[in-house]
Design an enzyme around this catalytic site. Structure first.
Site, PDB file in Angstrom:
ATOM      1  N   LYS A  97      23.544 -40.524 -57.459  1.00 23.32           N
ATOM      2  CA  LYS A  97      22.615 -40.732 -56.350  1.00 23.32           C
ATOM      3  C   LYS A  97      22.013 -42.125 -56.378  1.00 23.32           C
ATOM      4  O   LYS A  97      21.858 -42.764 -55.348  1.00 23.32           O
ATOM      5  CB  LYS A  97      21.500 -39.684 -56.415  1.00 23.32           C
ATOM      6  CG  LYS A  97      20.516 -39.735 -55.249  1.00 23.32           C
ATOM      7  CD  LYS A  97      21.181 -39.303 -53.960  1.00 23.32           C
ATOM      8  CE  LYS A  97      20.224 -39.302 -52.787  1.00 23.32           C
ATOM      9  NZ  LYS A  97      20.908 -39.043 -51.523  1.00 23.32           N
TER      10      LYS A  97
ATOM     11  N   CYS B 221      21.594 -43.126 -64.781  1.00 25.59           N
ATOM     12  CA  CYS B 221      21.273 -41.994 -65.629  1.00 25.59           C
ATOM     13  C   CYS B 221      19.823 -41.637 -65.407  1.00 25.59           C
ATOM     14  O   CYS B 221      19.137 -42.235 -64.586  1.00 25.59           O
ATOM     15  CB  CYS B 221      21.510 -42.335 -67.093  1.00 25.59           C
ATOM     16  SG  CYS B 221      20.303 -43.502 -67.735  1.00 25.59           S
TER      17      CYS B 221
END
EC number: 2.6.1.16
Length: 621
Positions: free
Chosen positions: A616, A2
């Protein structure tokens, strides 16, 4: 998995939080939210989906002046609980005294949640993060503690690798920050302090950063940072500056960041070559590496995802040029299936972000198990990463900086080729010191490396339109296999991963000779077989594997620089790459496969920069 942002300063925190969340969105997220203190109340705004929805919700409910000078924000990637608004961060306790955002995993949250529930606490979400504000409030009330004491007491009971940022209604001028093996970075500006899980969110506002250490509680206010550790407060001055040019990016004239980053590769690799090669015919130490070269008898490489595929290419390069055994391990497997402890081993940890949870744990385990061994088992640790300020660089004695600039697209492109080239340059450096190659041979390799950016530029100019056309012809393919040998095996696996990630087509990569040992059972009409081939990698047997698939209805696509009539007789489609050396060809092949995956996804109408279900930076284990 996050993004975290926090700000306390003289002006409204609104723009800093929203802009910060925007910049953190490249890491992947499915919901977002902010919390701020105004008029002795913590206000929380959350939404599922894109940050634009959160902006609309904020604008519909608050004027800018109504949002105070202290706040926290969060982009969530669901790990505990579905991606819903109720599960989005920040989370509050029942009385609205504390708001919390968290990154990572709290391993004992079920036990803590059960304990708090039995004692009268009602939970609204399914997340592990909601335990934190309730536990702080419980400690404060039942143990009659001050706010700082209650926070410290609660944090001491949490197990796992996580970071958290907390605001308290009754301390409206302070933000509490804490990390344990999941990094947070503090930013110091003129009349403000900020915090984020990634410096990219802070760079519009400051150039001065401070790295929090594990198990430290930091308390930031407008003008001060205090660290509480081992029973006392200190006021540290440790700071670092990130390379802002690497962190600032935009799409320029490209349709997506991913396409821009594919095109960036000619420049990225040129910069990496220039920074590594000191003079016309030598390999520069560049202050980065001071390895005890002659002592190294073994290599072990630890990596995940695309970095693992780059490591497979690196293994072949290292063994070919240095003739020393190389073992490649998944970061997620290393800690539970420890390989034998070999003497004189260089451990290379490869991570694009430098924050991959499995990688950080693997490094800690490797250091720990070698700590009290005989000196021949001394831990030689080297990292290859795109962020020279990341956690992985702090855990390894040496580091190679990819210098690729920030990569926004979730699917690795320029960082993959930079990792592969870094292995090549490292292998030449070691070959020079270990005398496994003659000077003349090293110079020949260096000449080929210098030609690599030009070859990639040529490919992008000459072949992109034909690859785009080819992708349009093949967009209805529902099943695909990539095959290659030696150096091309890692490229095949990476090509399959790329197509899988952004086009959502089921595909796998295999050693060319292995397709007949099982995978061929899945080959049927319109199955796509992509073969990466070159004359030095058993071309005939690779062709034979392709023809065997074609006999069962497969469509054949070759990635090659071979000029041979047999290519046109065997394959239905051909992507030509520039003629270049074998090792460099594995890199140019990867660029072709990136373009192919990109345009396959493009014609399917997918969100290429933010593919579904992917993040990512995978900070959880």
């Amino acid at each position: 998995m996050c993004g975290i942002i926090g700000y306390v300063g003289e002006g409204s925190c609104r723009d800093v939080l929203i802009n910060g969340l925007d910049k953190l969105s490249y890491r992947g997220y499915d919901s977002a939210g902010i919390a701020f203190i105004k008029n002795s109340k913590i206000n929380v705004v959350r939404s599922k989906g894109r940050i634009e929805k959160l902006k609309e919700k904020i604008n519909d409910n608050f004027q800018k002046f109504e949002i105070g000078n202290i706040g926290i924000g969060h982009t969530r990637w669901a790990t505990h609980g579905e991606p819903t608004e109720i599960n989005a961060h920040p989370h509050l306790d029942a009385e609205g005294q504390f708001a919390v955002v968290q990154n990572g995993v709290i391993e004992n949250y079920v036990q803590l949640k059960n304990y708090l529930t039995v004692n009268g606490t009602y939970f609204l979400s399914d997340t592990d993060a909601e335990v934190i504000p309730h536990l702080i409030a419980y400690k404060q009330k039942h143990l009659k503690l001050q706010i700082v004491e209650a926070i410290l007491c609660a944090l001491s009971e949490l197990k796992g690798n996580f970071s958290t940022v907390i605001i308290a209604r009754d301390m409206p001028d302070s933000i509490f920050v804490y990390q344990n093996k999941t990094a947070l970075t503090l930013g110091k500006g003129s009349n403000f302090y900020s915090v984020s899980s990634d410096p990219i969110a802070l760079i519009p506002y400051t150039k001065n950063f401070i790295q929090l250490h594990d198990r430290e509680l930091g308390i930031i206010s407008i003008s001060q940072l205090a660290i509480y550790n081992k029973g006392k407060f200190t006021y540290p001055s440790r700071r670092f500056k990130a390379n802002l040019n690497d962190l600032i990016t935009n799409k320029a004239s490209f349709d997506s960041y991913t396409l821009k980053e594919i095109h960036d590769q000619k420049k990225v690799l040129r910069n990496l070559i220039i920074s590594t090669l000191q003079s016309e015919k030598s390999i520069d130490e560049s202050g980065q590496l001071h390895l005890e070269y002659k002592k190294i008898k073994n290599f072990q490489i630890i990596a995940c995802g695309s970095s693992f595929n780059a490591a497979l290419v690196g293994k072949v390069i290292l063994e070919k040029l240095i003739r020393i055994p190389v073992h490649v391990y998944y970061g997620s497997e290393f800690k539970t299936n420890l390989p034998p402890l070999l003497p004189c081993t260089l451990t290379i940890a490869v991570s694009q972000s430098g924050e991959t949870g499995d990688m950080l744990s693997a490094i800690e385990i490797e250091k720990s198990r070698r700590k009290f061994q005989n000196t021949v088992y001394k831990p030689y640790l080297l990292s290859i990463t795109n962020k020279n300020y990341s956690s992985i660089t702090k855990k390894t004695a040496q580091s190679i900086d990819l210098k690729a600039g920030i990569e926004i697209g979730v699917a690795a492109t320029k960082t993959f080729t930079a990792q592969t080239l870094s292995f090549y340059l490292l292998a030449l450096k070691l070959a020079e010191h270990k005398f496994t190659l003659r000077k003349k041979e090293i110079n020949k390799h260096l000449d080929e490396i210098r030609n690599l950016p030009k070859a990639i530029a040529h490919l992008l100019i000459k072949d992109e339109s034909s690859i785009k056309w080819l992708s349009k012809q093949l967009k209805e393919i529902s099943k695909c296999f990539y095959i290659g040998k030696g150096l091309n095996l890692g490229s095949a696996l990476e090509g399959a991963l790329k197509l899988k990630e952004i086009s959502y087509i089921h595909c796998d990569g295999y050693a060319a000779g292995e397709i007949k040992h099982g995978p061929i059972a899945l080959v049927e009409n319109n199955t796509l077989i992509i073969t990466i081939t070159d004359p030095e990698q058993s071309q005939e047997s690779t062709f034979a594997s392709s023809q065997e698939a074609k006999a069962r209805g497969a469509v054949l696509l070759a990635i090659t620089h071979i000029e041979d009539s047999s290519i046109y007789q065997t394959f239905d489609f051909i992507i030509k790459i520039p003629k270049i050396s074998q090792i460099c060809a594995s890199i140019t092949s990867s660029v072709s496969l990136q373009l192919f995956a990109y345009y396959m996804a493009y014609y399917k109408g997918n969100d290429i920069d933010k593919p579904r279900n992917l993040a990512k930076s995978v900070t959880v284990e």
